[in-house]
Write a protein that holds these residues in place. Structure first.
Motif, PDB file in Angstrom:
ATOM      1  N   SER A   1      -4.811  -2.509   5.240  1.00 48.89           N
ATOM      2  CA  SER A   1      -3.624  -3.368   5.218  1.00 48.89           C
ATOM      3  C   SER A   1      -3.652  -4.369   6.375  1.00 48.89           C
ATOM      4  O   SER A   1      -3.210  -5.508   6.229  1.00 48.89           O
ATOM      5  CB  SER A   1      -2.352  -2.515   5.281  1.00 48.89           C
ATOM      6  OG  SER A   1      -2.193  -1.923   6.554  1.00 48.89           O
TER       7      SER A   1
ATOM      8  N   TYR B   1       0.873  -1.177   0.000  1.00 52.39           N
ATOM      9  CA  TYR B   1       0.000   0.000   0.000  1.00 52.39           C
ATOM     10  C   TYR B   1       0.914   1.232   0.000  1.00 52.39           C
ATOM     11  O   TYR B   1       1.570   1.509   1.004  1.00 52.39           O
ATOM     12  CB  TYR B   1      -0.884   0.017   1.255  1.00 52.39           C
ATOM     13  CG  TYR B   1      -1.918  -1.088   1.300  1.00 52.39           C
ATOM     14  CD1 TYR B   1      -1.543  -2.415   1.528  1.00 52.39           C
ATOM     15  CD2 TYR B   1      -3.270  -0.802   1.127  1.00 52.39           C
ATOM     16  CE1 TYR B   1      -2.483  -3.427   1.564  1.00 52.39           C
ATOM     17  CE2 TYR B   1      -4.218  -1.817   1.173  1.00 52.39           C
ATOM     18  CZ  TYR B   1      -3.829  -3.120   1.391  1.00 52.39           C
ATOM     19  OH  TYR B   1      -4.762  -4.125   1.428  1.00 52.39           O
TER      20      TYR B   1
ATOM     21  N   ALA C   1       2.591  -1.286   4.361  1.00 53.84           N
ATOM     22  CA  ALA C   1       1.787  -0.078   4.189  1.00 53.84           C
ATOM     23  C   ALA C   1       2.650   1.133   4.508  1.00 53.84           C
ATOM     24  O   ALA C   1       3.284   1.199   5.568  1.00 53.84           O
ATOM     25  CB  ALA C   1       0.569  -0.116   5.099  1.00 53.84           C
TER      26      ALA C   1
ATOM     27  N   GLN D   1     -13.918   3.013  -1.518  1.00 51.80           N
ATOM     28  CA  GLN D   1     -12.581   2.444  -1.746  1.00 51.80           C
ATOM     29  C   GLN D   1     -12.694   1.034  -2.326  1.00 51.80           C
ATOM     30  O   GLN D   1     -11.960   0.656  -3.237  1.00 51.80           O
ATOM     31  CB  GLN D   1     -11.815   2.402  -0.418  1.00 51.80           C
ATOM     32  CG  GLN D   1     -10.394   1.883  -0.548  1.00 51.80           C
ATOM     33  CD  GLN D   1      -9.874   1.291   0.754  1.00 51.80           C
ATOM     34  OE1 GLN D   1     -10.635   0.758   1.561  1.00 51.80           O
ATOM     35  NE2 GLN D   1      -8.589   1.381   0.972  1.00 51.80           N
TER      36      GLN D   1
ATOM     37  N   GLN E   1       1.814   5.194  -0.059  1.00 53.04           N
ATOM     38  CA  GLN E   1       1.234   6.486   0.350  1.00 53.04           C
ATOM     39  C   GLN E   1       0.710   7.170  -0.920  1.00 53.04           C
ATOM     40  O   GLN E   1       1.476   7.402  -1.866  1.00 53.04           O
ATOM     41  CB  GLN E   1       2.345   7.330   0.990  1.00 53.04           C
ATOM     42  CG  GLN E   1       1.916   8.128   2.189  1.00 53.04           C
ATOM     43  CD  GLN E   1       3.056   8.995   2.716  1.00 53.04           C
ATOM     44  OE1 GLN E   1       4.218   8.620   2.618  1.00 53.04           O
ATOM     45  NE2 GLN E   1       2.725  10.142   3.270  1.00 53.04           N
ATOM     46  N   GLY E   2      -0.579   7.488  -0.946  1.00 51.55           N
ATOM     47  CA  GLY E   2      -1.233   7.882  -2.192  1.00 51.55           C
ATOM     48  C   GLY E   2      -0.608   9.069  -2.894  1.00 51.55           C
ATOM     49  O   GLY E   2      -0.351   9.040  -4.100  1.00 51.55           O
TER      50      GLY E   2
ATOM     51  N   SER F   1      -6.087   3.106   3.940  1.00 52.50           N
ATOM     52  CA  SER F   1      -5.062   2.137   3.597  1.00 52.50           C
ATOM     53  C   SER F   1      -4.488   1.454   4.848  1.00 52.50           C
ATOM     54  O   SER F   1      -4.317   0.231   4.857  1.00 52.50           O
ATOM     55  CB  SER F   1      -4.010   2.838   2.738  1.00 52.50           C
ATOM     56  OG  SER F   1      -2.729   2.632   3.178  1.00 52.50           O
TER      57      SER F   1
ATOM     58  N   THR G   1      -5.378   4.099  -2.084  1.00 48.68           N
ATOM     59  CA  THR G   1      -4.894   4.503  -0.765  1.00 48.68           C
ATOM     60  C   THR G   1      -5.138   5.953  -0.378  1.00 48.68           C
ATOM     61  O   THR G   1      -4.956   6.297   0.772  1.00 48.68           O
ATOM     62  CB  THR G   1      -3.361   4.316  -0.686  1.00 48.68           C
ATOM     63  OG1 THR G   1      -2.785   5.013  -1.787  1.00 48.68           O
ATOM     64  CG2 THR G   1      -2.971   2.875  -0.717  1.00 48.68           C
TER      65      THR G   1
END
Ligand code: TPP
Ligand code: MG
Length: 887
Positions: free
Chosen positions: A201, A138, A226, A613, A140-141, A197, A191
């Motif tokens: 996770s 995952y 994550a 999501q 970090q967006g 996220s 995410t």
């Protein structure tokens, strides 16, 4: 460390004690030292020496330099690769915003976590391969540019795509953030909505264990990683489920919290220390905590710190002040940080101001990060969290490094670009800087060869999403025939019918093992306790106690291979499990079929963003809103009675929402859902509202299955309609029975009413809108007619529509009913009372439907207006009762 430890009345004696410990440490190692300290502590406690509680360790790296493993990579090549990725990530944001100011994108987040990501890419993240589960990462967006920039070097994203960053519509460009919906071959996990996220996770890691313990899939070698922002830790979803991860011993889970001490507006904990705060929380929760605070520049200073003054100073400075050091001169750091004590100043006397400014933080030191990851991967018995201290906007210099505004930085002028280029040694000429081109060395360069070789060693490219499950064989409608018969005298609730269906599915030889029932502590409410004994409740520990109800048939049976996920009171956690299961067709190549049963009020309303999501993640499965309906869940009152989830469900593009009245309707819908999701492989979810009102279930009339799926079918045509004024009555869920009762009341008053069951207003609306759009764009061609309009074409009378949901639910289709639609619904706050009283109050009972029908006909001159008044009186309707919408 606490001031408590800092008053030293006899420093010489203290040194002697510390030296003795060092001797033990050197001659016999850490375990012996730990044992001795433990014994001393125990002894001290028995003699009345109490210690203040602290969950914190000093503000230094958890792993000392002499325990760092040898770094297995080529440091210099990796540095160059990282620099190129930094440049390209920055360039894609700068170029996008030059093209169209306001397109957005983030430079400073990836700048802070580049080393954290790259250490994973070069040495840890294992790709999915056939037969190997691989890791689940995952990202970090808003660090997405860094992941794209790496994929660009890997040769799987073109310069043209990079150039079209965030222009997903007009330029077929790559998406702003990790969105499997938009890039289904690339991203696995959505995410960017903060907090989702982290919780996802945890449940992903748990679901991986569930698959293994149930013998469905070998996930032993797989880790879930994550990457989380320190600001993101403020979201309740981020930290809300961390005890579960420790309780379930999820040593397959690793979190990396990027502690750049900043969020969007400013410091995360200006007056405190986010790393220490998180350390205490995670240690308290039972996680393995690894702090990576200082880079190797600090090691010699710490080695010289005989009296702990440096550690003390490190511990007392606040995060806001650390951020200030990032933007300050070496001289300021010397006087402010080291200047508090002559011994500290002496320690750095031989370091220049320039060097002091550059002393690295742990999260930017690959060897420290590698050591932490290695320790986390090797840790057994608990999840690990790495708290890595970094600098937001690292490398941006004046353009934003450590500044409060850095999160929003999207543009760089030529001077700033030049500095960035020079700092990272990017081979781009001055004259090209203005254009800020992407740079990729040739395929046979050392950098590209190294980078691809590392990925080959780790099994392939990450992230990468591939649907690996084969479609299932369809279950024919025949399979559900037991639900097509009438139940005779026996009264049944639709919830019971669905649970019975679930049990039958679980017993099926071909798909039974794939069903994943999920419930947040309401199994008994929904009659799902019937599953306890036969299928078991999943627990990685099995059952280490004799259950209190071991003497009853449906006792509470926990088992390592239990099939039911009994989540406890967490709809958010249960939803995260639902997504882990519903995306297993891609993440594991397993067609898991989740059924998540929840109080319908606590689904879309409470955890709507997790459902969104799930849709982005292309999740599949059945969401079941049980105890549905504002009047049908009679006794629970305002916070429980759901009259709006169907409206909320209609907002999620992948959700097909159905409101059924009878068991056979449910059977047709479940069969259809299984076909669409698991045979046709459509990435969608079904939302079913089911009720706890008991009534006899009728037999399925012939030829209605298609209508049930599309959302509407005629259930009971008006008898003796000849020559009478006519209306259609639409009913849904238990309120369909009010419509049937109103049909009789209207017949007594000379009006013929056809009763229809509406199983889904949102499906009817989607079909109608699609037709309307097509017609608008294809003038002159044969018009498409919505299913609803077609169904009513030869019977052009007005519609009265009643359900246990808000009027807006039925209103969704009003435009497509030629003769108009009058909605009756349950707008307003619920309250507890009997069903009859509530249906009267909300005006969805037979009397209300009858009055509405007569009123509509009277306005059209089809019946005498006096009959409306008379009926109001006869049926005991109080015209002055308060409006439930505002009451
Ligand atoms: C639920 C939610 N609220 C707000 C945002 C907007 N947002 C995007 S990034 C950000 C700051 C993030 O700070 P942090 O988690 O510390 O990450 P960093 O960029 O510092 O690594 C905010 C508020 C979001 N994406 N999701
Ligand atoms: Mg941050």
């Amino acid at each position: 460390m606490d001031a408590f430890f800092r008053t030293d009345s006899d420093p010489a004696d203290t040194s002697a004690w510390i030296e003795s410990l060092d001797t033990v440490l050197h001659s016999e190692g850490a375990p012996r030292a730990r044992y001795l300290l433990g014994r001393l502590l125990e002894h001290a406690l028995t003699r009345g020496v109490t210690l203040p509680f602290t969950a914190n360790t000093p503000y230094i790296n958890t792993i000392p330099p002499d325990e760092q493993p040898v770094y297995p990579g080529a440091r210099e090549i990796e540095r160059r690769i990282r620099s190129l990725i930094r440049w390209n990530a920055m360039a894609m944001v700068v170029r996008a915003n030059r093209l169209y100011s306001g397109l957005g994108g983030h430079i400073s987040t990836y700048a802070s976590c580049a080393t954290l990501f790259e250490t994973g890419f070069n040495h840890f993240f294992r790709a999915h391969q056939d037969g190997v589960a691989g890791d689940h990462v995952y990202f970090q967006g808003h660090a997405s540019p860094g992941v794209y920039a790496r994929a660009f070097l890997e040769g799987r994203i073109s310069a043209a795509q990079m150039h079209a960053f965030r222009r997903e519509v007009s330029a077929n460009g790559i998406s702003s953030y990790p969105h499997p919906w938009l890039m289904p071959d690339f991203w696995e996990f959505p995410t960017v909505s903060m907090g989702l996220s982290p919780i996802s996770s945890i449940y992903q890691a748990r679901f991986n264990r569930y698959l293994r313990n149930r013998g469905i899939c070998d996930t032993d070698g797989s880790h879930v990683w994550a990457f989380i922002g320190d600001g993101e830790s403020d979201e309740p979803e981020t930290l809300g489920a961390i005890t579960l991860a420790a309780r379930e011993h999820l040593d397959n889970l690793i979190w990396v919290i990027n502690c750049n001490l900043q969020r969007l507006d400013g410091p995360v904990r200006g007056n405190g220390k986010i790393i220490q705060e998180l350390e205490a929380l995670f240690r308290g929760a039972g996680w393995n905590v690894i702090k990576v605070i200082w880079g190797d520049d600090w090691d010699p200073l710490l080695a010289k710190d005989a009296h702990g003054l440096l550690v003390q100073r490190m511990g007392e400075v606040t995060d806001g002040q650390y951020q200030k050091y990032v933007v300050s001169s070496g001289e300021y750091i010397r006087s402010h940080f080291f200047g508090t004590h002559p011994e500290l100043l002496a320690m750095v006397a031989d370091l220049t101001d320039a060097k002091l400014r550059k002393m690295r933080r742990g999260g930017h030191d690959p060897e420290k990060v590698y050591a932490a990851y290695r320790a986390a991967v090797d840790h057994v018995g608990a999840p690990s969290v790495i708290l890595a201290k970094t600098i937001k906007g690292y490398g941006l210099g004046e353009a934003g490094e450590g500044r409060n505004v850095t999160h929003q930085q999207k543009k760089m002028n030529e001077k700033e670009l030049r500095e960035f280029r020079d700092r990272f040694g990017i081979p781009i000429a001055d004259r090209e800087l203005a254009e800020t081109p992407f740079y990729r060395p040739p395929d046979d360069s050392e950098e590209i060869e190294y980078l691809l070789e590392r990925r080959r060693q780790l099994g392939g490219l990450v992230p990468s999403r591939r649907v690996r499950a084969e479609p299932l064989a369809p279950l024919p409608l025949e399979w559900f025939r037991e639900f097509f018969d009438d139940s005779g005298e026996r009264e049944v609730a639709t919830t019971m019918a669905l649970v019975r269906m679930l049990q039958r599915l679980m017993n099926d030889k071909t798909i039974g093992h794939l069903i994943v029932p999920i419930v947040p502590d309401e199994a008994r409410t929904f009659g799902m306790d019937a599953l306890f004994r036969k299928f078991g409740i999943y627990s990685h520990l099995g059952q280490r106690y004799e259950p209190a109800d071991s003497d009853v048939v449906l006792f509470y049976r926990e088992a390592t291979d239990g099939q039911l996920l009994e989540e406890g009171i967490t709809e958010a956690g249960a939803m995260a499990s639902f997504t882990a299961a519903g995306t297993a067709y891609a993440t594991h190549g397993i067609n898991a079929i989740p059924f998540f049963f929840f109080y319908s009020m606590f689904g879309f309303q409470r955890i709507g963003d997790l459902i969104w999501q799930n849709a982005d993640a292309r999740g599949r499965g059945f969401l079941v809103g049980a105890t549905a309906g504002r009047t049908t869940l009679a006794g629970e009152g305002l916070q429980h009675q759901d009259g709006h989830s169907h409206l909320l469900a209609s907002t999620v593009p992948t959700v097909h929402a159905y409101d059924s009245a009878f068991a056979y309707e449910l059977a047709v819908i479940v069969q259809d859902g299984l076909r669409r999701m698991y045979v046709e492989n459509e990435p969608c979810c079904y939302y079913l509202t089911v009720y706890n009102e008991m009534y006899p279930m009728p037999a399925m009339p012939a030829g209605v299955a298609d209508g049930i799926r599309r959302g509407l079918y005629k259930l009971a045509p008006a008898p003796d309609a000849e020559g009478k004024p006519r209306v259609h009555l639409f009913g849904s869920g238990p309120i369909l029975r009010s419509a049937l009762a109103a049909q009789r009341l209207l017949a007594e008053r000379g009006v013929a009413a056809d009763v229809w069951s509406v199983t889904s207003y949102s499906e009817l609306r989607r079909d109608a809108l699609a037709c309307e759009r097509w017609n608008m764009l294809h003038p002159g061609e044969a018009e498409r007619v919505p299913y609803l309009t077609r169904a009513l074409a030869d019977e052009p009378w007005p519609v009265i529509a009643a359900s246990d949901y808000m009027k807006a639910v039925a209103d969704q289709v009003a435009r497509f009913v030629p003769a108009g639609l009058t909605p009756l619904g349950t707008d307003g706050f619920g309250r507890s009372d009997t069903r009859d009283a509530l249906r009267r109050f909300f005006e969805v009972d037979a009397a209300a439907i009858t009055v509405a029908a007569l009123h509509t006909l009277a306005r059209r001159g089809a019946v005498d207006a006096a009959i409306v008044r008379r009926t109001i009186e006869d049926l005991g309707v109080d015209p002055e009762q308060p409006d439930p919408a505002t009451a």
